[in-house]
Design a protein around this motif. Structure first.
Motif, PDB file in Angstrom:
ATOM      1  N   ILE A 296       0.835  -1.195   0.000  1.00 45.66           N
ATOM      2  CA  ILE A 296       0.000   0.000   0.000  1.00 45.66           C
ATOM      3  C   ILE A 296       0.872   1.247   0.000  1.00 45.66           C
ATOM      4  N   VAL A 297       1.855   1.297   0.874  1.00 45.98           N
ATOM      5  CA  VAL A 297       2.701   2.478   1.002  1.00 45.98           C
ATOM      6  C   VAL A 297       3.997   2.333   0.210  1.00 45.98           C
ATOM      7  N   TYR A 298       4.532   1.122   0.150  1.00 47.31           N
ATOM      8  CA  TYR A 298       5.818   0.895  -0.514  1.00 47.31           C
ATOM      9  C   TYR A 298       5.612   0.337  -1.922  1.00 47.31           C
ATOM     10  N   SER A 299       6.681   0.288  -2.677  1.00 45.27           N
ATOM     11  CA  SER A 299       6.639  -0.226  -4.046  1.00 45.27           C
ATOM     12  C   SER A 299       6.502  -1.745  -4.035  1.00 45.27           C
TER      13      SER A 299
ATOM     14  N   PRO B 285      -3.279 -11.703  -4.016  1.00 46.89           N
ATOM     15  CA  PRO B 285      -4.235 -11.153  -4.983  1.00 46.89           C
ATOM     16  C   PRO B 285      -4.639  -9.716  -4.668  1.00 46.89           C
ATOM     17  N   VAL B 286      -4.637  -9.327  -3.412  1.00 42.29           N
ATOM     18  CA  VAL B 286      -4.981  -7.955  -3.054  1.00 42.29           C
ATOM     19  C   VAL B 286      -3.885  -7.004  -3.538  1.00 42.29           C
ATOM     20  N   GLY B 287      -2.653  -7.450  -3.490  1.00 36.27           N
ATOM     21  CA  GLY B 287      -1.535  -6.636  -3.978  1.00 36.27           C
ATOM     22  C   GLY B 287      -1.667  -6.314  -5.454  1.00 36.27           C
ATOM     23  N   VAL B 288      -2.105  -7.292  -6.237  1.00 38.81           N
ATOM     24  CA  VAL B 288      -2.307  -7.063  -7.675  1.00 38.81           C
ATOM     25  C   VAL B 288      -3.357  -5.982  -7.894  1.00 38.81           C
ATOM     26  N   LEU B 289      -4.440  -6.044  -7.140  1.00 36.62           N
ATOM     27  CA  LEU B 289      -5.503  -5.042  -7.289  1.00 36.62           C
ATOM     28  C   LEU B 289      -5.020  -3.649  -6.893  1.00 36.62           C
ATOM     29  N   ILE B 290      -4.272  -3.560  -5.806  1.00 42.43           N
ATOM     30  CA  ILE B 290      -3.797  -2.264  -5.334  1.00 42.43           C
ATOM     31  C   ILE B 290      -2.757  -1.674  -6.275  1.00 42.43           C
ATOM     32  N   VAL B 291      -1.797  -2.489  -6.717  1.00 39.31           N
ATOM     33  CA  VAL B 291      -0.741  -1.988  -7.607  1.00 39.31           C
ATOM     34  C   VAL B 291      -1.327  -1.539  -8.939  1.00 39.31           C
ATOM     35  N   THR B 292      -2.237  -2.324  -9.498  1.00 41.36           N
ATOM     36  CA  THR B 292      -2.832  -1.969 -10.785  1.00 41.36           C
ATOM     37  C   THR B 292      -3.662  -0.689 -10.668  1.00 41.36           C
ATOM     38  N   THR B 293      -4.455  -0.578  -9.610  1.00 47.09           N
ATOM     39  CA  THR B 293      -5.253   0.627  -9.418  1.00 47.09           C
ATOM     40  C   THR B 293      -4.368   1.848  -9.211  1.00 47.09           C
ATOM     41  N   ARG B 294      -3.301   1.704  -8.430  1.00 43.64           N
ATOM     42  CA  ARG B 294      -2.381   2.822  -8.204  1.00 43.64           C
ATOM     43  C   ARG B 294      -1.700   3.232  -9.509  1.00 43.64           C
ATOM     44  N   ASP B 295      -1.306   2.245 -10.317  1.00 47.54           N
ATOM     45  CA  ASP B 295      -0.697   2.574 -11.615  1.00 47.54           C
ATOM     46  C   ASP B 295      -1.672   3.333 -12.507  1.00 47.54           C
ATOM     47  N   TRP B 296      -2.917   2.892 -12.549  1.00 46.70           N
ATOM     48  CA  TRP B 296      -3.911   3.576 -13.388  1.00 46.70           C
ATOM     49  C   TRP B 296      -4.168   4.997 -12.898  1.00 46.70           C
TER      50      TRP B 296
ATOM     51  N   GLU C  95       0.977  -4.829 -15.867  1.00 49.94           N
ATOM     52  CA  GLU C  95       0.418  -6.174 -15.880  1.00 49.94           C
ATOM     53  C   GLU C  95      -1.097  -6.160 -15.695  1.00 49.94           C
ATOM     54  N   PRO C  96      -1.848  -5.883 -16.745  1.00 48.24           N
ATOM     55  CA  PRO C  96      -3.310  -5.909 -16.606  1.00 48.24           C
ATOM     56  C   PRO C  96      -3.856  -7.336 -16.512  1.00 48.24           C
ATOM     57  N   LEU C  97      -3.072  -8.338 -16.962  1.00 50.17           N
ATOM     58  CA  LEU C  97      -3.543  -9.717 -16.931  1.00 50.17           C
ATOM     59  C   LEU C  97      -3.798 -10.195 -15.499  1.00 50.17           C
ATOM     60  N   GLY C  98      -2.920  -9.837 -14.565  1.00 51.29           N
ATOM     61  CA  GLY C  98      -3.126 -10.222 -13.173  1.00 51.29           C
ATOM     62  C   GLY C  98      -4.394  -9.631 -12.599  1.00 51.29           C
TER      63      GLY C  98
END
Length: 86
Positions: A17-20, A32-43, A51-54
């Motif tokens: 959430i806070v770190y890369s 799986p929660v990390g994938v959702l958070i990283v993708t949303t933060r990137d968008w 990685e939109p596939l994840g």
């Protein structure tokens, strides 16, 4: 109960959430929660993601499991109410 609490605490600290996400190592790929958070933060910050596939895989699995969870809830609700004494 303690095992669930311990797993939840570890999961909380592994979720980026806070770190890369690069600093999380191999555990990040299993979260799986990390994938959702990283993708949303990137968008939100860059307008694109690497990685939109994840994200799509987690979304599809969640949408497939949601009806099953609802059916299990409906089946278990009368027993849980009886056990709670309400």
């Amino acid at each position: 109960q303690r095992a669930i609490g311990l797993i939840t605490v570890v999961w909380f600290f592994v979720t980026p959430i806070v770190y890369s996400a690069d600093k999380a190592g191999g555990l990040q790929r299993l979260n799986p929660v990390g994938v959702l958070i990283v993708t949303t933060r990137d968008w939100m910050f860059t307008g694109r993601t690497d990685e939109p596939l994840g994200f799509v895989m987690v979304l599809v699995v969640t949408l497939l499991m949601l009806p099953m969870a609802f059916v299990l809830y409906r089946l278990a609700a009368p027993y849980l109410v009886d056990r709670a004494g309400v």
